[in-house]
Design a protein around this motif. Structure first.
Motif, PDB file in Angstrom:
ATOM      1  N   ALA A   1       0.843  -1.213   0.000  1.00  0.00           N
ATOM      2  CA  ALA A   1       0.000   0.000   0.000  1.00  0.00           C
ATOM      3  C   ALA A   1       0.872   1.254   0.000  1.00  0.00           C
ATOM      4  O   ALA A   1       0.602   2.211  -0.739  1.00  0.00           O
ATOM      5  N   TYR A   2       1.923   1.258   0.793  1.00  0.00           N
ATOM      6  CA  TYR A   2       2.856   2.384   0.866  1.00  0.00           C
ATOM      7  C   TYR A   2       3.526   2.606  -0.491  1.00  0.00           C
ATOM      8  O   TYR A   2       3.638   3.750  -0.958  1.00  0.00           O
ATOM      9  N   SER A   3       3.946   1.534  -1.135  1.00  0.00           N
ATOM     10  CA  SER A   3       4.590   1.635  -2.444  1.00  0.00           C
ATOM     11  C   SER A   3       3.613   2.133  -3.502  1.00  0.00           C
ATOM     12  O   SER A   3       3.975   2.935  -4.373  1.00  0.00           O
ATOM     13  N   THR A   4       2.391   1.673  -3.419  1.00  0.00           N
ATOM     14  CA  THR A   4       1.365   2.109  -4.366  1.00  0.00           C
ATOM     15  C   THR A   4       1.043   3.588  -4.163  1.00  0.00           C
ATOM     16  O   THR A   4       0.880   4.335  -5.129  1.00  0.00           O
ATOM     17  N   LEU A   5       0.988   4.018  -2.920  1.00  0.00           N
ATOM     18  CA  LEU A   5       0.801   5.437  -2.633  1.00  0.00           C
ATOM     19  C   LEU A   5       1.972   6.256  -3.200  1.00  0.00           C
ATOM     20  O   LEU A   5       1.780   7.371  -3.688  1.00  0.00           O
ATOM     21  N   GLY A   6       3.161   5.668  -3.169  1.00  0.00           N
ATOM     22  CA  GLY A   6       4.340   6.327  -3.742  1.00  0.00           C
ATOM     23  C   GLY A   6       4.184   6.616  -5.226  1.00  0.00           C
ATOM     24  O   GLY A   6       4.696   7.629  -5.725  1.00  0.00           O
ATOM     25  N   ILE A   7       3.482   5.739  -5.936  1.00  0.00           N
ATOM     26  CA  ILE A   7       3.223   5.986  -7.363  1.00  0.00           C
ATOM     27  C   ILE A   7       2.436   7.290  -7.509  1.00  0.00           C
ATOM     28  O   ILE A   7       2.810   8.164  -8.288  1.00  0.00           O
ATOM     29  N   LEU A   8       1.363   7.393  -6.743  1.00  0.00           N
ATOM     30  CA  LEU A   8       0.515   8.582  -6.809  1.00  0.00           C
ATOM     31  C   LEU A   8       1.285   9.834  -6.406  1.00  0.00           C
ATOM     32  O   LEU A   8       1.238  10.856  -7.098  1.00  0.00           O
ATOM     33  N   MET A   9       2.001   9.764  -5.298  1.00  0.00           N
ATOM     34  CA  MET A   9       2.710  10.939  -4.793  1.00  0.00           C
ATOM     35  C   MET A   9       3.769  11.423  -5.786  1.00  0.00           C
ATOM     36  O   MET A   9       3.937  12.628  -5.984  1.00  0.00           O
ATOM     37  N   ASN A  10       4.465  10.494  -6.412  1.00  0.00           N
ATOM     38  CA  ASN A  10       5.471  10.891  -7.405  1.00  0.00           C
ATOM     39  C   ASN A  10       4.818  11.368  -8.699  1.00  0.00           C
ATOM     40  O   ASN A  10       5.344  12.259  -9.365  1.00  0.00           O
ATOM     41  N   ALA A  11       3.681  10.798  -9.034  1.00  0.00           N
ATOM     42  CA  ALA A  11       2.986  11.195 -10.269  1.00  0.00           C
ATOM     43  C   ALA A  11       2.447  12.617 -10.197  1.00  0.00           C
ATOM     44  O   ALA A  11       2.339  13.287 -11.227  1.00  0.00           O
ATOM     45  N   ILE A  12       2.103  13.087  -9.003  1.00  0.00           N
ATOM     46  CA  ILE A  12       1.560  14.438  -8.885  1.00  0.00           C
ATOM     47  C   ILE A  12       2.640  15.482  -8.581  1.00  0.00           C
ATOM     48  O   ILE A  12       2.328  16.656  -8.404  1.00  0.00           O
ATOM     49  N   SER A  13       3.884  15.068  -8.543  1.00  0.00           N
ATOM     50  CA  SER A  13       4.971  16.004  -8.288  1.00  0.00           C
ATOM     51  C   SER A  13       5.018  17.074  -9.386  1.00  0.00           C
ATOM     52  O   SER A  13       4.784  16.791 -10.561  1.00  0.00           O
ATOM     53  N   ARG A  14       5.349  18.277  -9.009  1.00  0.00           N
ATOM     54  CA  ARG A  14       5.512  19.359  -9.983  1.00  0.00           C
ATOM     55  C   ARG A  14       6.829  19.234 -10.737  1.00  0.00           C
ATOM     56  O   ARG A  14       7.032  19.889 -11.744  1.00  0.00           O
ATOM     57  N   SER A  15       7.700  18.397 -10.236  1.00  0.00           N
ATOM     58  CA  SER A  15       9.022  18.205 -10.844  1.00  0.00           C
ATOM     59  C   SER A  15       8.958  17.123 -11.916  1.00  0.00           C
ATOM     60  O   SER A  15       8.702  15.958 -11.623  1.00  0.00           O
ATOM     61  N   LYS A  16       9.195  17.516 -13.169  1.00  0.00           N
ATOM     62  CA  LYS A  16       9.216  16.521 -14.248  1.00  0.00           C
ATOM     63  C   LYS A  16      10.304  15.471 -14.033  1.00  0.00           C
ATOM     64  O   LYS A  16      10.038  14.274 -14.227  1.00  0.00           O
ATOM     65  N   PRO A  17      11.531  15.873 -13.640  1.00  0.00           N
ATOM     66  CA  PRO A  17      12.545  14.828 -13.410  1.00  0.00           C
ATOM     67  C   PRO A  17      12.107  13.807 -12.352  1.00  0.00           C
ATOM     68  O   PRO A  17      12.343  12.614 -12.504  1.00  0.00           O
ATOM     69  N   GLU A  18      11.444  14.285 -11.300  1.00  0.00           N
ATOM     70  CA  GLU A  18      10.965  13.360 -10.267  1.00  0.00           C
ATOM     71  C   GLU A  18       9.894  12.432 -10.834  1.00  0.00           C
ATOM     72  O   GLU A  18       9.931  11.216 -10.605  1.00  0.00           O
ATOM     73  N   ARG A  19       8.945  12.990 -11.562  1.00  0.00           N
ATOM     74  CA  ARG A  19       7.883  12.154 -12.140  1.00  0.00           C
ATOM     75  C   ARG A  19       8.468  11.105 -13.078  1.00  0.00           C
ATOM     76  O   ARG A  19       8.086   9.934 -13.021  1.00  0.00           O
ATOM     77  N   TYR A  20       9.379  11.525 -13.950  1.00  0.00           N
ATOM     78  CA  TYR A  20       9.897  10.611 -14.975  1.00  0.00           C
ATOM     79  C   TYR A  20      10.814   9.529 -14.423  1.00  0.00           C
ATOM     80  O   TYR A  20      10.944   8.469 -15.035  1.00  0.00           O
ATOM     81  N   THR A  21      11.452   9.790 -13.295  1.00  0.00           N
ATOM     82  CA  THR A  21      12.343   8.771 -12.746  1.00  0.00           C
ATOM     83  C   THR A  21      11.722   7.987 -11.593  1.00  0.00           C
ATOM     84  O   THR A  21      11.885   6.777 -11.513  1.00  0.00           O
ATOM     85  N   MET A  22      11.007   8.679 -10.720  1.00  0.00           N
ATOM     86  CA  MET A  22      10.527   8.018  -9.507  1.00  0.00           C
ATOM     87  C   MET A  22       9.215   7.260  -9.692  1.00  0.00           C
ATOM     88  O   MET A  22       8.969   6.301  -8.966  1.00  0.00           O
ATOM     89  N   VAL A  23       8.394   7.659 -10.653  1.00  0.00           N
ATOM     90  CA  VAL A  23       7.168   6.881 -10.892  1.00  0.00           C
ATOM     91  C   VAL A  23       7.519   5.455 -11.330  1.00  0.00           C
ATOM     92  O   VAL A  23       6.979   4.496 -10.764  1.00  0.00           O
ATOM     93  N   PRO A  24       8.422   5.270 -12.298  1.00  0.00           N
ATOM     94  CA  PRO A  24       8.775   3.886 -12.654  1.00  0.00           C
ATOM     95  C   PRO A  24       9.383   3.103 -11.484  1.00  0.00           C
ATOM     96  O   PRO A  24       9.104   1.906 -11.326  1.00  0.00           O
ATOM     97  N   VAL A  25      10.182   3.766 -10.665  1.00  0.00           N
ATOM     98  CA  VAL A  25      10.754   3.086  -9.493  1.00  0.00           C
ATOM     99  C   VAL A  25       9.636   2.684  -8.535  1.00  0.00           C
ATOM    100  O   VAL A  25       9.612   1.556  -8.035  1.00  0.00           O
TER     101      VAL A  25
END
Length: 131
Positions: free
Chosen positions: A85-109
């Motif tokens: 559940a924590y990891s799945t929440l991480g998908i959402l939290m990284n996906a809504i980041s204003r930082s494109k580099p964070e979204r593009y790297t951390m969502v796949p992780v």
């Protein structure tokens, strides 16, 4: 067991990344909302806490697959679902980041960690017990 190994290796890479942030590496645009290239003290403390959480997650995963037994079985089963559940929440939290580099790297992780934690929680990769 291969899922626990991949899960742990991914967490280890994340821990190295977080450690770099703690020591002032200018990689903050990949984490914590991406607002700072070099993290301020409060967010560096968050990175230290993240490293500790990654370690706990890895121990629970290895316990869940039966590599060792630290926790009661029911605890590691429930804890692995919490990690999922924590990891799945991480998908959402990284996906809504204003930082494109964070979204593009951390969502796949985060997706990888979520999938791997799901497989471990489901019991895939449990070590066979010798009779």
């Amino acid at each position: 067991m291969p899922f626990a190994l991949l899960f742990t290796l991914t967490l280890a890479l994340m821990a190295v990344f977080q450690l770099a942030l703690v020591f002032g590496a200018p990689l903050g645009h990949f984490a914590w909302g991406g607002q700072h290239r070099v993290l301020p003290a409060r967010k560096r403390i968050g990175s230290v806490i993240s490293i500790l959480i990654y370690g706990i997650m890895a121990v629970v995963a290895w316990d869940r697959v039966g590599a060792f037994s630290i926790f009661p079985d029911q605890f590691s089963q429930v804890a692995m679902w919490v990690i999922f559940a924590y990891s799945t929440l991480g998908i959402l939290m990284n996906a809504i980041s204003r930082s494109k580099p964070e979204r593009y790297t951390m969502v796949p992780v985060a997706v990888a960690l979520s999938v791997l934690s799901f497989l471990i929680a489901m019991g895939y990769g449990e070590m066979a017990m010798a009779i």
